[in-house]
Design an enzyme around this catalytic site. Sequence first.
Site, short mmCIF file in Angstrom:
data_model
loop_
_atom_site.label_atom_id
_atom_site.label_comp_id
_atom_site.label_asym_id
_atom_site.label_seq_id
_atom_site.Cartn_x
_atom_site.Cartn_y
_atom_site.Cartn_z
N TYR A 153 30.00 75.02 73.14
CA TYR A 153 29.44 73.79 72.55
C TYR A 153 28.61 73.00 73.56
O TYR A 153 28.07 71.96 73.22
CB TYR A 153 30.55 72.87 72.05
CG TYR A 153 31.17 73.36 70.78
CD1 TYR A 153 31.90 74.55 70.79
CD2 TYR A 153 31.03 72.67 69.60
CE1 TYR A 153 32.48 75.02 69.63
CE2 TYR A 153 31.61 73.14 68.44
CZ TYR A 153 32.33 74.31 68.46
OH TYR A 153 32.89 74.77 67.31
N ASP A 271 44.12 84.89 68.76
CA ASP A 271 44.26 85.64 67.49
C ASP A 271 45.71 85.68 67.03
O ASP A 271 46.02 85.51 65.84
CB ASP A 271 43.67 87.05 67.59
CG ASP A 271 43.93 87.71 68.93
OD1 ASP A 271 43.39 87.23 69.94
OD2 ASP A 271 44.69 88.67 68.99
#
Length: 404
Positions: A153, A271
Amino acid sequence: MPHSAGTLIARDGDRFLVPDNPIVPFIQGDGTGPDIWCASVRVFDAAVAKAFDNARRVVWFEILAGEKAKAQTNEWLPKETIEAIRTHKVAIKGPLTTPVGGGIRSLNVTLRQVLDLYACIRPVRYFDGTPAPVRHPEQMNVVIFRENTEDVYAGIEWACGTDEAAKVIEFLEREMGQTVRPDSGIGIKPISLTGSKRLVRMALRYAQANGRETLTLVHKGNIMKFTEGAFRDWGYEVATEEFRDDVVTEEETWHGASREGKILVNDRIADSMFQQVLTRTADYDMFATPNLNGDYLSDACAAQVGGLGMAPGANIGDEVGLFEATHGTAPKYAGKDVINPSSVILSGAMMFRHLGWGAAADRIETALERTVQQKKVTYDLARQMDGATKLRTSEFADAIIANM
Ligand code: NAP
């Protein structure tokens, strides 16, 4: 000016000095922002009046950003707005339109960067009665600390085919011996020791102050060793070097250390974390994560308890806190008095708790929960519930106030 009737919030180190009539700036927001604000402010005022027996009152002070600012000042984000947030230490905002094109960045991202609001904090818990897609939504009660300024970002990227991308690709090949396909776009993922440590430090202070028992560092360090992996290592360093008396790491417990009275610090690969919030929801209490993981994880957790309409959020730095809706402007419902204001209402509760006005926050959360349990809800929840009474935004606020 409402402003002159109030007193500035001051700070003594980490402690807020909150007068009985604090001035709090607000940004109404675009699209449905005004519908939401008009409902929310009535709930806030009623909660404060009831919690403190009319002895306290917030003096709201409107500051401009987004479309309203553009129309009145010809700027999307006037510098007076940024200065006002700095001066007043906290502010609350509705959603803002991200202008498309014209080289204008997201106003939300700009506010976070200019004010160095490095932690995005999202508490996610279930409000009894809310329609949810899982069997045990009540097991979810987590607070997510997402790093807000770094990672992919940071905005350091070059489009495929540009001279800049070609230059970086050539540099990587010539200086670093790395091969990258020439038809690649390039993005840079910086994760710093400073940025990681201050986030985990803030999360651990929050855990201490709020009696939270576990902090999980969520990372993808098995693949991205020097960014996500380093985030994990620096997180453990903060925990064991700065909070030694109050924390135990998961590995220490494997060697016999007791977790009694301590904050357990563990880590999970991102994950696996997405599986475990579904399969072992109750095991998790707080997360600290780099920016991108945190973005995904907070929406996934919010979905599990009934969606973004119910999820509050805050962007916090060392000096300033900006509390905000987690959804967008939902422009098709603008001015129709139908949208769900819960995200801003619950963000206001977070703000009161941040300022030490927990009694007002409790009033808001309890009354909102009771209202949902009574199946008095806005359209978005009503369409998922049997036997619900569908209320307008303003009527939903009335019902919450009646339940205080
Ligand atoms: P959105 O405004 O969040 O709306 C998408 C859909 O989500 C709505 O049509 C509605 O679904 C549902 N929804 C959102 N907020 C709701 C609420 N309070 N109550 C009930 N339902 C709600 O997303 P978007 O259409 O992608 O974005 C619109 C604008 O908002 C864009 O300019 C975007 O950049 C901006 N935005 C701002 C922020 C922010 O300020 N923090 C965040 C995200 C997006 P149904 O139609 O199914 O009812």
